[in-house]
Design a protein around this motif. Structure first.
Motif, PDB file in Angstrom:
ATOM      1  N   LEU A 232       9.328 -10.769  -0.467  1.00 45.34           N
ATOM      2  CA  LEU A 232      10.111  -9.789   1.018  1.00 45.34           C
ATOM      3  C   LEU A 232       9.042  -8.176   1.403  1.00 45.34           C
ATOM      4  O   LEU A 232       9.007  -8.015   2.324  1.00 45.34           O
ATOM      5  N   THR A 233       8.486  -8.098   0.282  1.00 43.40           N
ATOM      6  CA  THR A 233       7.780  -6.426   0.603  1.00 43.40           C
ATOM      7  C   THR A 233       6.684  -6.672   1.785  1.00 43.40           C
ATOM      8  O   THR A 233       6.120  -6.227   2.839  1.00 43.40           O
ATOM      9  N   PHE A 234       5.850  -8.330   1.291  1.00 40.38           N
ATOM     10  CA  PHE A 234       4.983  -8.662   1.999  1.00 40.38           C
ATOM     11  C   PHE A 234       5.551  -8.827   3.799  1.00 40.38           C
ATOM     12  O   PHE A 234       4.763  -8.759   4.748  1.00 40.38           O
TER      13      PHE A 234
ATOM     14  N   ALA B 250       3.530   1.362   3.733  1.00 36.68           N
ATOM     15  CA  ALA B 250       5.201  -0.221   3.108  1.00 36.68           C
ATOM     16  C   ALA B 250       4.408  -0.677   2.421  1.00 36.68           C
ATOM     17  O   ALA B 250       4.213  -1.104   1.474  1.00 36.68           O
ATOM     18  N   PHE B 251       2.902  -0.685   2.966  1.00 35.75           N
ATOM     19  CA  PHE B 251       1.786  -1.404   2.173  1.00 35.75           C
ATOM     20  C   PHE B 251       1.540  -0.796   0.995  1.00 35.75           C
ATOM     21  O   PHE B 251       1.537  -1.934  -0.240  1.00 35.75           O
ATOM     22  N   LEU B 252       1.490   0.330   1.077  1.00 41.95           N
ATOM     23  CA  LEU B 252       0.876   1.147  -0.582  1.00 41.95           C
ATOM     24  C   LEU B 252       2.156   1.731  -0.914  1.00 41.95           C
ATOM     25  O   LEU B 252       2.107   1.983  -2.719  1.00 41.95           O
ATOM     26  N   GLY B 253       3.202   1.427  -0.947  1.00 40.08           N
ATOM     27  CA  GLY B 253       3.817   2.126  -1.381  1.00 40.08           C
ATOM     28  C   GLY B 253       4.760   1.091  -2.191  1.00 40.08           C
ATOM     29  O   GLY B 253       5.423   0.532  -3.436  1.00 40.08           O
ATOM     30  N   ALA B 254       3.978  -0.697  -1.692  1.00 39.51           N
ATOM     31  CA  ALA B 254       4.660  -1.738  -2.586  1.00 39.51           C
ATOM     32  C   ALA B 254       4.366  -1.351  -4.116  1.00 39.51           C
ATOM     33  O   ALA B 254       4.461  -1.661  -4.449  1.00 39.51           O
ATOM     34  N   PHE B 255       2.511  -0.860  -3.822  1.00 38.46           N
ATOM     35  CA  PHE B 255       2.292  -0.886  -5.301  1.00 38.46           C
ATOM     36  C   PHE B 255       2.543   0.357  -5.927  1.00 38.46           C
ATOM     37  O   PHE B 255       2.858   0.662  -7.295  1.00 38.46           O
TER      38      PHE B 255
ATOM     39  N   LYS C   2       4.679   1.387 -10.131  1.00 37.93           N
ATOM     40  CA  LYS C   2       4.031   2.842 -10.894  1.00 37.93           C
ATOM     41  C   LYS C   2       4.485   4.292 -11.449  1.00 37.93           C
ATOM     42  O   LYS C   2       4.604   4.768 -12.343  1.00 37.93           O
ATOM     43  N   PHE C   3       5.556   4.444 -10.481  1.00 41.69           N
ATOM     44  CA  PHE C   3       6.784   5.582  -9.767  1.00 41.69           C
ATOM     45  C   PHE C   3       7.874   5.423  -9.319  1.00 41.69           C
ATOM     46  O   PHE C   3       8.235   3.789  -9.361  1.00 41.69           O
ATOM     47  N   SER C   4       8.793   6.091 -10.051  1.00 34.79           N
ATOM     48  CA  SER C   4      10.401   5.772 -10.457  1.00 34.79           C
ATOM     49  C   SER C   4      10.960   5.510  -8.743  1.00 34.79           C
ATOM     50  O   SER C   4      10.757   6.986  -8.236  1.00 34.79           O
ATOM     51  N   PRO C   5      12.160   4.712  -8.156  1.00 34.42           N
ATOM     52  CA  PRO C   5      12.490   5.255  -6.697  1.00 34.42           C
ATOM     53  C   PRO C   5      13.067   6.314  -6.072  1.00 34.42           C
ATOM     54  O   PRO C   5      12.250   6.686  -5.216  1.00 34.42           O
ATOM     55  N   SER C   6      13.353   7.552  -7.534  1.00 33.60           N
ATOM     56  CA  SER C   6      13.510   8.746  -7.145  1.00 33.60           C
ATOM     57  C   SER C   6      12.735   9.626  -7.346  1.00 33.60           C
ATOM     58  O   SER C   6      12.819  10.192  -6.094  1.00 33.60           O
ATOM     59  N   SER C   7      11.426   9.078  -8.812  1.00 30.79           N
ATOM     60  CA  SER C   7      10.686  10.455  -7.979  1.00 30.79           C
ATOM     61  C   SER C   7       9.813  10.333  -6.607  1.00 30.79           C
ATOM     62  O   SER C   7       9.564  11.331  -6.057  1.00 30.79           O
TER      63      SER C   7
END
Length: 382
Positions: free
Chosen positions: A134-136, A259-264, A268-273
Motif C-alpha cells: 500500500l505504501t508503494f 512519502a518514500f522516506l516517510g515509509a521508512f 522508527k518514530f511514533s506517528p504522533s512525534s
C-alpha cells in the motif's frame, strides 16, 4: 481462506490503477490554464477543484455498498472507465460548463477508485506484505501527481494545447482498464456491509471527529498547494502560466520524496512525534510563503510543505483504523468522505485570496497546519 498472492502479473495492473488514482491532481494545474483561457477570478476558478472533491462526500458510502454487491475488481474497473470519460471530455468540447461536468466525473471516478482499490489490494496480497504494498501504491500515486503538471506544461509549450495531456493520460488509463480486466483476481468477499447510519454515527466519537477534521484539512492543504502555487509563482516571480505550472510539479516532487522516506521513518518514530516534527516545519514553511518574494525562498517553502505534509493523510488514516478495529469498513468510508476537504477549503482560500491577496489565502493554510500540530498532541495521548 484463499491463498494470497504477490505475483507481479497481478500487482502491476494494481499499481497502474494507483497511477490512475493520482491523475485527480491534474485539476490543480489545469485550473490555472482554464482560469487564463476564460479570464476567471480565483473564486470562480476554485469551482473546478470543488467539483472534483465534492463527490467524496457523496459517493464514498454508496461505493462501499456497491463494492459489497458486485465486488472490488468490478468497482475499480467502473471507476477507471469514468476517469477515462472525464479525461476525454475537455478535448472533445471546451467550454466552462462542460468542464464542470468533466471535473465532476473525474471526482466521482476517483472517489470510487479510492474506496475500492485499497480493499482490493488487501484481499490479494499476503498480510506481511500489505503495508509495504500500500505504501508503494501511494508512491506510484504521487508519481502521477508529479508527472501531471510536467506533461501538461510540455503539451502546452510543444503543441500549443494543454488538453493533449488529458488525452495521453486517458489512453494510459484505457490500457490499465484492459489489463486489470484481463487479469484473473480471486478477491475475498466481505462478510458485512457498511451502512450510512453506522458510518455517520462514528462522528459522535470526539477523537474520530478530530481525525476526520484532520483529513479534511490536510486534503485541503494538498489541493490548495496544487492549485495556488502556480498563481503564487506568477504573482511574486512574474512567471508565465506555462512556467508557473511547474510549481505544482515542485510541490509533488517533494511530496513524492517525503512519502518514500516517510515509509521508512515511520518504522522508527511514533506517528504522533513524526507528525509533530513535520507540522512545526510546515508552519515555518507557510510563514515563508506568506511573506517572502525571493525565488529561492519560495521554492524552499513549497518543497518544505510538500515534504512535511506527505505522510499526514496516511498517519491519520492508520490511527483511525487502529482506534476502531471492529469497524474498519465504516472508518474507511468516513475518512474517504473527508477527502471532500478539497471542495471545502479550496474555494474558501480562493475567496480570501480575491479579497486580501494570496498571502491571506496561504494564511488560512497556515491555520490548517496549526490544527494538525494540535492534533499531533491528541495522538500522543492515545
Amino acid at each position: 481462506m484463499k491463498e494470497k498472492s504477490n505475483s507481479l502479473r497481478i500487482l502491476i495492473p494494481i499499481m497502474l490503477s494507483f497511477f490512475v488514482m493520482g491523475l485527480v491532481d491534474l485539476v490543480g494545474v489545469s485550473t490555472n490554464y482554464v482560469k487564463n483561457d476564460f479570464s476567471l477570478d480565483n473564486f470562480s476558478a476554485s469551482i473546478f477543484p470543488m467539483m472534483v472533491f465534492l463527490w467524496f462526500a457523496v459517493f464514498s458510502i454508496p461505493t462501499g455498498l456497491l463494492m459489497g454487491r458486485i465486488g472490488r475488481k468490478k468497482t475499480v474497473s467502473i471507476a477507471i472507465f469514468i476517469t477515462i470519460v472525464a479525461l476525454l471530455i475537455p478535448y472533445l468540447d471546451y467550454n466552462y460548463y462542460v468542464l464542470i461536468i468533466a471535473f465532476a466525473l473525474l471526482g466521482i471516478g476517483n472517489t470510487m477508485l479510492q474506496v475500492s482499490l485499497n480493499p482490493l489490494v488487501a484481499s490479494i496480497v499476503a498480510n506481511n506484505r500489505l503495508a509495504s504494498t500500500l505504501t508503494f501504491g501511494q508512491f506510484v500515486k504521487a508519481m502521477a501527481s508529479f508527472m501531471g503538471p510536467v506533461v501538461t506544461s510540455f503539451a502546452a509549450k510543444q503543441f500549443g494545447d494543454w488538453r493533449l495531456a488529458f488525452v495521453a493520460f486517458a489512453v494510459m488509463s484505457l490500457l490499465t482498464l484492459a489489463w486489470i480486466n484481463f487479469t484473473p483476481i480471486n478477491e475475498e468477499k466481505e462478510n458485512a456491509l457498511s451502512s450510512f447510519q453506522n458510518t455517520l454515527k462514528l462522528l459522535k466519537d470526539r477523537f474520530i471527529l478530530k481525525l476526520f477534521l484532520g483529513i479534511l484539512l490536510i486534503v485541503g492543504i494538498d489541493v490548495c498547494m496544487n492549485t495556488y502555487t502556480p498563481a503564487l509563482f506568477g504573482q511574486r516571480l512574474g512567471m508565465h502560466v506555462d512556467d508557473a505550472a511547474l510549481g505544482s510539479s515542485l510541490y509533488f516532487a517533494s511530496r513524492t520524496i517525503g512519502a518514500f522516506l516517510g515509509a521508512f521513518l515511520l518504522m522508527k518514530f511514533s506517528p504522533s512525534s513524526f507528525l509533530k516534527t513535520n507540522m512545526i516545519a510546515a508552519i515555518a514553511a507557510f510563514l515563508i510563503l506568506m511573506f517572502t518574494a525571493q525565488q529561492w525562498s519560495l521554492f524552499a517553502g513549497v518543497v518544505l510543505v510538500g515534504f512535511t505534509c506527505a505522510n499526514v493523510f496516511s498517519i491519520i488514516f492508520t490511527v483511525a483504523l487502529q482506534y476502531k478495529k471492529g469497524q474498519t469498513n465504516e472508518v474507511s468510508s468516513l475518512m474517504v468522505i473527508g477527502v471532500a476537504g478539497g471542495a471545502i477549503v479550496t474555494p474558501i482560500v480562493g475567496l480570501v485570496a480575491d479579497k486580501s491577496g494570496l498571502a491571506g489565502g496561504f494564511g488560512l493554510l497556515f491555520l490548517c497546519s496549526v490544527y494538525l500540530f494540535y492534533l499531533s498532541f491528541t495522538l500522543s495521548k492515545r
